[in-house]
Design an enzyme around this catalytic site. Structure first.
Site, short mmCIF file in Angstrom:
data_model
loop_
_atom_site.label_atom_id
_atom_site.label_comp_id
_atom_site.label_asym_id
_atom_site.label_seq_id
_atom_site.Cartn_x
_atom_site.Cartn_y
_atom_site.Cartn_z
N LYS A 1 0.80 -1.22 0.00
CA LYS A 1 0.00 0.00 0.00
C LYS A 1 0.84 1.27 0.00
O LYS A 1 0.52 2.26 0.65
CB LYS A 1 -0.98 0.02 1.18
CG LYS A 1 -1.91 -1.18 1.24
CD LYS A 1 -2.63 -1.45 -0.07
CE LYS A 1 -3.68 -0.40 -0.39
NZ LYS A 1 -4.29 -0.64 -1.73
N HIS B 1 6.83 -7.29 -2.44
CA HIS B 1 6.72 -6.57 -1.17
C HIS B 1 7.75 -7.10 -0.17
O HIS B 1 7.69 -6.79 1.02
CB HIS B 1 5.33 -6.76 -0.56
CG HIS B 1 4.23 -6.04 -1.29
ND1 HIS B 1 4.37 -4.75 -1.73
CD2 HIS B 1 2.97 -6.42 -1.63
CE1 HIS B 1 3.23 -4.36 -2.33
NE2 HIS B 1 2.38 -5.36 -2.28
N SER C 1 -3.95 3.20 4.86
CA SER C 1 -4.24 2.53 3.60
C SER C 1 -4.24 1.01 3.78
O SER C 1 -5.11 0.30 3.25
CB SER C 1 -3.20 2.94 2.56
OG SER C 1 -3.55 2.44 1.30
#
Length: 301
Positions: free
Chosen positions: A53, A115, A145
């Site tokens: 995010k 990620h 987020s």
């Protein structure tokens, strides 16, 4: 490979968090670990790395347009971004694993996203000297987020209410581990790795065109001013939010009735979520956790 709308398919219940090589993880990102760890990068690969995010899809789309917007525009309207920019460690069953998608990408360079914290990135990316674009977002907006994302994404652990989630975020009990370690680990790596560009989400929001220019110069791309302006317009938040190929509305795990995948894309939205007490507590934790790094963030622009 054609992937149409998968949104009618359902995933099993939400996954549990567990410790994996010192990082909080869920099985969707460790099930294919042997292949992830031994993934063969190429010298012209471009790895897009972020904490969840923090603008991953945004930067993926910018790079996608820079490289393939002119030559393969039909792909941009027929194939969702998660097929064109595979998520390396993902193994969700409803689509092929990230390593399989990456191995079968017909494009060159291959754009691949991850990620993973820097210490878990497959060795071959460093050995091949592949280029890496890391995007970091300030912790407060990132937490907000991530909270809304976990609410609507059935492939993530149950977030609980905002306060519960925030406590977990401060403890680093999120998928992919602590935000603090993630952004500072990659920042340290940048100091010794010339093939790593470290971007800030806040800079992208403030002046997308300027950051697109930075990307072009890092990647050695000579794009015309007109082209860059066109791309900058195409990647504005509202345009991407409406675009079925970038807004993840075709994936079964996301419940858009709870929250859209692309929610606001603003800097400073954390002020609508943090109470005064939460903010004070967060600032204390932040000071402690970030005291040994030189990376600096803006929480408003």
């Amino acid at each position: 490979m054609e992937i149409t709308d998968l949104s009618s398919m359902k995933l099993p219940s939400r996954p549990e968090l567990f410790d994996f090589e010192g990082v909080s993880m869920i099985h969707y990102f460790t099930d294919n670990w042997e292949k992830v760890k031994n993934f063969q990068a190429r010298p012209d690969d471009i790895l897009i790395a972020t904490y969840p995010k923090a603008g991953t899809t945004w930067v993926s789309y910018i790079l996608d347009l820079l490289y393939f917007g002119k030559d393969a525009p039909e792909l941009l309207t027929s194939q969702p971004i998660y097929m064109r920019v595979p998520f390396l460690e993902s193994c969700f069953q409803v689509i092929p694993s990230g390593t399989e998608l990456a191995d079968n990408l017909p494009t060159s360079p291959r754009l691949i996203k991850t990620h993973l914290p820097v210490q878990l990135v497959p060795k071959s990316f460093w050995e091949q000297n592949s280029r890496i674009v890391y995007v970091a977002r300030n912790a407060k907006d990132n937490a907000v987020s991530y909270f809304h994302f976990d609410r609507m994404n059935m492939g993530e652990p149950e977030p609980g209410d905002w306060n519960t989630f925030l406590q977990k975020f401060m403890e680093g009990k999120n998928v992919f581990g602590p935000w603090f370690n993630h952004v500072s680990g990659w920042w340290e790596k940048k100091q010794t790795c010339s093939k790593l560009l470290y971007l800030f989400y806040e800079d992208l929001v403030e002046d997308t065109g300027r950051e697109v220019e930075r990307l072009c110069s890092f990647l050695g791309l000579s794009t015309s001013v007109e082209e860059r302006e066109k791309i900058t317009k195409g990647v504005q938040f509202d345009a991407m939010k409406q675009n079925k190929m970038t807004n993840y509305s075709t994936l079964p795990v996301m419940d858009f009735k709870i929250s859209p995948f692309m929610r606001k894309g603003k800097v400073g939205d954390w002020k609508n979520h943090f109470t005064v007490a939460q903010n004070e507590q967060f600032n204390e934790v932040y000071k402690q956790k970030m005291k040994n790094t030189t990376v600096k963030f803006r929480t408003e622009i």
